[in-house]
Motif scaffolding. Structure first.
Motif, PDB file in Angstrom:
ATOM      1  N   PHE A 167       0.662  -1.507   0.560  1.00  0.00           N
ATOM      2  CA  PHE A 167      -0.079   0.060   0.258  1.00  0.00           C
ATOM      3  C   PHE A 167       0.887   1.271   0.208  1.00  0.00           C
ATOM      4  O   PHE A 167       0.386   2.655   0.407  1.00  0.00           O
ATOM      5  CB  PHE A 167      -1.344   0.544   1.479  1.00  0.00           C
ATOM      6  N   GLY A 168       1.534   1.306   0.185  1.00  0.00           N
ATOM      7  CA  GLY A 168       3.272   2.290   0.248  1.00  0.00           C
ATOM      8  C   GLY A 168       3.229   2.654   1.469  1.00  0.00           C
ATOM      9  O   GLY A 168       3.889   3.723   1.880  1.00  0.00           O
ATOM     10  N   PHE A 169       3.028   1.982   2.525  1.00  0.00           N
ATOM     11  CA  PHE A 169       3.651   3.026   3.823  1.00  0.00           C
ATOM     12  C   PHE A 169       4.400   1.677   4.494  1.00  0.00           C
ATOM     13  O   PHE A 169       5.105   0.601   3.691  1.00  0.00           O
ATOM     14  CB  PHE A 169       1.914   1.759   5.055  1.00  0.00           C
ATOM     15  N   ALA A 170       5.332   3.018   5.357  1.00  0.00           N
ATOM     16  CA  ALA A 170       6.807   2.115   5.410  1.00  0.00           C
ATOM     17  C   ALA A 170       7.152   2.516   7.133  1.00  0.00           C
ATOM     18  O   ALA A 170       7.728   3.518   7.074  1.00  0.00           O
ATOM     19  CB  ALA A 170       7.412   2.995   4.618  1.00  0.00           C
ATOM     20  N   ARG A 218       0.811   2.493  17.975  1.00  0.00           N
ATOM     21  CA  ARG A 218      -0.008   3.721  17.012  1.00  0.00           C
ATOM     22  C   ARG A 218      -0.123   3.694  15.188  1.00  0.00           C
ATOM     23  O   ARG A 218       0.931   2.709  14.400  1.00  0.00           O
ATOM     24  CB  ARG A 218       0.579   4.862  17.024  1.00  0.00           C
ATOM     25  N   ALA A 219      -1.064   3.772  14.851  1.00  0.00           N
ATOM     26  CA  ALA A 219      -1.010   2.914  13.093  1.00  0.00           C
ATOM     27  C   ALA A 219      -0.424   4.609  12.616  1.00  0.00           C
ATOM     28  O   ALA A 219      -0.674   5.594  12.832  1.00  0.00           O
ATOM     29  CB  ALA A 219      -2.536   3.127  12.727  1.00  0.00           C
ATOM     30  N   ASN A 220      -0.442   4.168  11.553  1.00  0.00           N
ATOM     31  CA  ASN A 220       0.642   4.920  10.039  1.00  0.00           C
ATOM     32  C   ASN A 220      -0.399   5.417   9.198  1.00  0.00           C
ATOM     33  O   ASN A 220      -0.778   6.558   8.869  1.00  0.00           O
ATOM     34  CB  ASN A 220       1.783   4.788  10.228  1.00  0.00           C
ATOM     35  N   PHE A 221      -1.699   4.243   8.688  1.00  0.00           N
ATOM     36  CA  PHE A 221      -2.450   4.421   7.830  1.00  0.00           C
ATOM     37  C   PHE A 221      -3.640   5.321   8.426  1.00  0.00           C
ATOM     38  O   PHE A 221      -3.786   5.108   9.345  1.00  0.00           O
ATOM     39  CB  PHE A 221      -3.083   3.103   7.042  1.00  0.00           C
ATOM     40  N   PRO A 222      -4.244   5.815   7.243  1.00  0.00           N
ATOM     41  CA  PRO A 222      -4.961   6.920   7.991  1.00  0.00           C
ATOM     42  C   PRO A 222      -6.525   5.963   8.294  1.00  0.00           C
ATOM     43  O   PRO A 222      -6.563   5.304   7.212  1.00  0.00           O
ATOM     44  CB  PRO A 222      -5.269   7.837   6.817  1.00  0.00           C
ATOM     45  N   ARG A 223      -7.204   6.621   9.120  1.00  0.00           N
ATOM     46  CA  ARG A 223      -8.679   5.816   9.140  1.00  0.00           C
ATOM     47  C   ARG A 223      -9.220   5.926   8.444  1.00  0.00           C
ATOM     48  O   ARG A 223     -10.190   4.759   8.016  1.00  0.00           O
ATOM     49  CB  ARG A 223      -9.683   6.779  11.023  1.00  0.00           C
ATOM     50  N   VAL A 270     -14.562  -5.177  -5.113  1.00  0.00           N
ATOM     51  CA  VAL A 270     -14.293  -5.600  -3.185  1.00  0.00           C
ATOM     52  C   VAL A 270     -13.270  -6.191  -2.750  1.00  0.00           C
ATOM     53  O   VAL A 270     -12.322  -6.507  -1.714  1.00  0.00           O
ATOM     54  CB  VAL A 270     -15.462  -7.148  -3.185  1.00  0.00           C
ATOM     55  N   ALA A 271     -11.926  -6.853  -4.210  1.00  0.00           N
ATOM     56  CA  ALA A 271     -10.658  -7.172  -3.654  1.00  0.00           C
ATOM     57  C   ALA A 271     -10.115  -6.019  -3.332  1.00  0.00           C
ATOM     58  O   ALA A 271      -8.986  -6.466  -3.041  1.00  0.00           O
ATOM     59  CB  ALA A 271     -10.155  -8.149  -5.168  1.00  0.00           C
ATOM     60  N   GLU A 272     -10.220  -4.942  -3.597  1.00  0.00           N
ATOM     61  CA  GLU A 272      -9.770  -3.836  -2.243  1.00  0.00           C
ATOM     62  C   GLU A 272     -10.005  -3.554  -1.272  1.00  0.00           C
ATOM     63  O   GLU A 272      -9.026  -3.372  -0.350  1.00  0.00           O
ATOM     64  CB  GLU A 272     -10.258  -2.181  -3.261  1.00  0.00           C
ATOM     65  N   ALA A 273     -10.736  -3.987  -0.545  1.00  0.00           N
ATOM     66  CA  ALA A 273     -11.888  -3.746   0.442  1.00  0.00           C
ATOM     67  C   ALA A 273     -10.751  -5.387   1.466  1.00  0.00           C
ATOM     68  O   ALA A 273     -10.253  -5.090   2.560  1.00  0.00           O
ATOM     69  CB  ALA A 273     -12.651  -3.815   1.017  1.00  0.00           C
ATOM     70  N   THR A 274     -11.297  -6.387   1.344  1.00  0.00           N
ATOM     71  CA  THR A 274     -10.400  -7.560   1.262  1.00  0.00           C
ATOM     72  C   THR A 274      -9.014  -7.514   1.817  1.00  0.00           C
ATOM     73  O   THR A 274      -8.266  -7.963   2.718  1.00  0.00           O
ATOM     74  CB  THR A 274     -10.695  -8.580   0.434  1.00  0.00           C
ATOM     75  N   ALA A 275      -8.434  -6.716   0.357  1.00  0.00           N
ATOM     76  CA  ALA A 275      -6.370  -6.328   0.688  1.00  0.00           C
ATOM     77  C   ALA A 275      -6.326  -5.743   1.417  1.00  0.00           C
ATOM     78  O   ALA A 275      -4.949  -5.915   2.618  1.00  0.00           O
ATOM     79  CB  ALA A 275      -6.324  -5.958  -0.515  1.00  0.00           C
ATOM     80  N   GLU A 318      -6.750  -7.712   5.053  1.00  0.00           N
ATOM     81  CA  GLU A 318      -5.892  -8.786   5.354  1.00  0.00           C
ATOM     82  C   GLU A 318      -4.394  -8.238   5.268  1.00  0.00           C
ATOM     83  O   GLU A 318      -3.769  -9.300   6.510  1.00  0.00           O
ATOM     84  CB  GLU A 318      -6.545 -10.103   3.901  1.00  0.00           C
ATOM     85  N   GLY A 319      -3.913  -7.072   4.871  1.00  0.00           N
ATOM     86  CA  GLY A 319      -3.520  -6.690   4.490  1.00  0.00           C
ATOM     87  C   GLY A 319      -2.590  -5.938   6.047  1.00  0.00           C
ATOM     88  O   GLY A 319      -1.713  -5.681   6.281  1.00  0.00           O
ATOM     89  N   LEU A 320      -3.384  -5.262   6.289  1.00  0.00           N
ATOM     90  CA  LEU A 320      -3.364  -4.228   7.423  1.00  0.00           C
ATOM     91  C   LEU A 320      -4.344  -4.434   8.691  1.00  0.00           C
ATOM     92  O   LEU A 320      -3.876  -4.441   9.668  1.00  0.00           O
ATOM     93  CB  LEU A 320      -3.663  -2.840   6.577  1.00  0.00           C
ATOM     94  N   TYR A 321      -5.980  -4.326   8.944  1.00  0.00           N
ATOM     95  CA  TYR A 321      -6.534  -4.685   9.619  1.00  0.00           C
ATOM     96  C   TYR A 321      -6.103  -5.681  10.832  1.00  0.00           C
ATOM     97  O   TYR A 321      -5.918  -5.925  11.199  1.00  0.00           O
ATOM     98  CB  TYR A 321      -7.540  -4.814   9.282  1.00  0.00           C
ATOM     99  N   LYS A 322      -5.920  -6.936   9.843  1.00  0.00           N
ATOM    100  CA  LYS A 322      -5.500  -8.735  10.797  1.00  0.00           C
ATOM    101  C   LYS A 322      -4.107  -8.324  11.421  1.00  0.00           C
ATOM    102  O   LYS A 322      -4.180  -9.021  12.715  1.00  0.00           O
ATOM    103  CB  LYS A 322      -5.964  -9.945   9.682  1.00  0.00           C
ATOM    104  N   PRO A 323      -3.730  -7.823  10.479  1.00  0.00           N
ATOM    105  CA  PRO A 323      -1.554  -7.710  11.390  1.00  0.00           C
ATOM    106  C   PRO A 323      -1.821  -6.574  12.598  1.00  0.00           C
ATOM    107  O   PRO A 323      -1.201  -6.932  13.519  1.00  0.00           O
ATOM    108  CB  PRO A 323      -0.912  -7.283  10.600  1.00  0.00           C
ATOM    109  N   TYR A 324      -2.309  -5.938  12.341  1.00  0.00           N
ATOM    110  CA  TYR A 324      -2.749  -4.876  13.283  1.00  0.00           C
ATOM    111  C   TYR A 324      -3.352  -5.260  14.629  1.00  0.00           C
ATOM    112  O   TYR A 324      -2.456  -4.978  16.402  1.00  0.00           O
ATOM    113  CB  TYR A 324      -3.583  -3.820  13.522  1.00  0.00           C
ATOM    114  N   HIS A 325      -4.797  -5.713  14.475  1.00  0.00           N
ATOM    115  CA  HIS A 325      -5.122  -6.442  16.253  1.00  0.00           C
ATOM    116  C   HIS A 325      -4.171  -7.841  16.234  1.00  0.00           C
ATOM    117  O   HIS A 325      -3.718  -7.853  17.611  1.00  0.00           O
ATOM    118  CB  HIS A 325      -6.136  -7.289  15.380  1.00  0.00           C
ATOM    119  N   ARG A 326      -3.624  -8.325  15.821  1.00  0.00           N
ATOM    120  CA  ARG A 326      -2.638  -9.520  16.197  1.00  0.00           C
ATOM    121  C   ARG A 326      -1.183  -8.951  16.903  1.00  0.00           C
ATOM    122  O   ARG A 326      -0.742  -9.191  17.991  1.00  0.00           O
ATOM    123  CB  ARG A 326      -1.984 -10.382  14.666  1.00  0.00           C
TER     124      ARG A 326
END
Length: 345
Positions: A57-60, A125-130, A186-191, A194-202
């Motif tokens: 997504f471009g986050f680092a 802390r999240a770096n991606f915006p709400r 829909v694939a954008e929401a899934t990505a 799966e790629g940000l939300y779930k790792p954050y909660h882990r």
């Protein structure tokens, strides 16, 4: 949408380029402010970490854990809505300008609560915006009007938050303006999930489990800010701080009582659970019967920032110092009852 090679930090100070997900950010002791702030409350660069390659997504990186030198407090602090790094393709896909997109941010909250690290607690802390992804929602709380294609059958499409446009992938910013010029795949929401939300909660779950093992209990503080306009015209609702414990179900009374008393002792007007009782994080991770407690703290943005320009005001450093003092007092008082009395309540 095509993935960007980088992302823009709209605050002018991009923490995601300084810290990896497991970066240890150790601030030295000072009377009111951690060493990452000067005396005017301006954030200063901390020790540089090894360069982190941007993700898809471009986050680092997409989020970071600021670790204390020693985890001496039974607390975990979380700022899931303070991210200010905006992928260029997200900005390009939006019908809004950059300032309008930032209306959903809990701007600077990670800086308001930064002293917790020197006091002995980790800060996630999240770096991606709400506006891009909201981790304070169920994992698949999605509005079908936003997407081309069929959502998964397990998606929650009927919640009040979805109806208001504020699902896991929001449809609107906080003031009700539509974010996107057209529907998303829909694939954008899934990505994003799966790629940000779930790792954050882990990462959040791991911090809670680690704290509970080390201290016998864990107190999660979910840190937010609220627009002053959200409090309405009722004089009784004019609060500086709103404490949310899901109406007594997410934490032991000693925790919310302690924070309320400490805030009131410093002249803050405090309200409980109205209009903010706590979102998914408070509800999901607050399990007092397992000695895991969750409390949401909402701070009035008018105390520390210009809500139109989003610039910090002269009240910012004083608020940082006051929040630090509140946490010190609550930690000291709870030390006499943790974990025995907290667990018993």
């Amino acid at each position: 949408m095509e993935r960007a090679a980088g992302a823009a930090c709209l605050t002018g100070d991009c923490p995601s380029r300084r810290h990896g997900v497991d970066r240890r950010s150790i601030a030295h002791h000072s009377e009111h402010l951690p060493s990452s702030f000067n005396r005017r409350g301006v954030h200063q660069p901390m020790t540089a970490s090894e360069p982190v390659q941007p993700d898809a997504f471009g986050f680092a990186p997409a989020f970071a854990v600021d670790e204390p030198a020693a985890h001496t407090l039974p607390f975990v602090f979380n700022t899931g809505h303070s991210g200010a790094v905006y992928p260029p393709d997200f900005i390009a896909a939006s019908r809004l300008d950059a300032l309008a997109l930032r209306r959903s941010e809990d701007a600077y909250v990670e800086r308001l609560f930064a002293p917790v690290v020197e006091l002995g607690a980790p800060l996630l802390r999240a770096n991606f915006p709400r506006a891009f992804l909201d981790v304070n929602r169920e994992p698949y709380e999605l509005d079908p009007r936003m997407f081309d294609g069929r959502l998964p059958p397990f998606a929650n499409t009927r919640s009040m938050r979805v109806a208001g446009g504020l699902g896991t992938v929001p449809r609107v910013v906080a003031d009700g303006q539509e974010i996107y010029a057209r529907r998303l795949p829909v694939a954008e929401a899934t990505a994003r999930i799966e790629g940000l939300y779930k790792p954050y909660h882990r990462a959040l779950r791991s911090l809670i489990q680690r704290t509970a093992r080390a201290h016998g209990c864990c107190m999660l503080i979910d840190c937010h800010s609220m627009p002053s306009s959200s409090l309405g015209r009722d004089p009784e609702m004019k609060a500086d701080v709103v404490l949310g414990d899901r109406y007594g179900t997410a934490c032991a009374p000693a925790l919310i009582d302690g924070f309320e008393a400490a805030f009131r002792a410093r002249g803050f007007r405090v309200v409980r659970n109205k209009p903010y009782a706590g979102g998914f994080i408070t509800e999901h991770y607050g399990e007092p019967n397992l000695d895991r407690h969750a409390l949401q703290i909402e701070v009035n943005r008018g105390l520390y920032m210009n809500e139109v320009s989003l610039a910090t005001t002269p009240g910012f450093p004083a608020l940082v110092g006051a929040l630090r003092a509140v946490i010190v007092e609550v930690s000291r008082d709870l030390a006499e009852v943790v974990p025995r009395q907290i667990a018993a309540e």
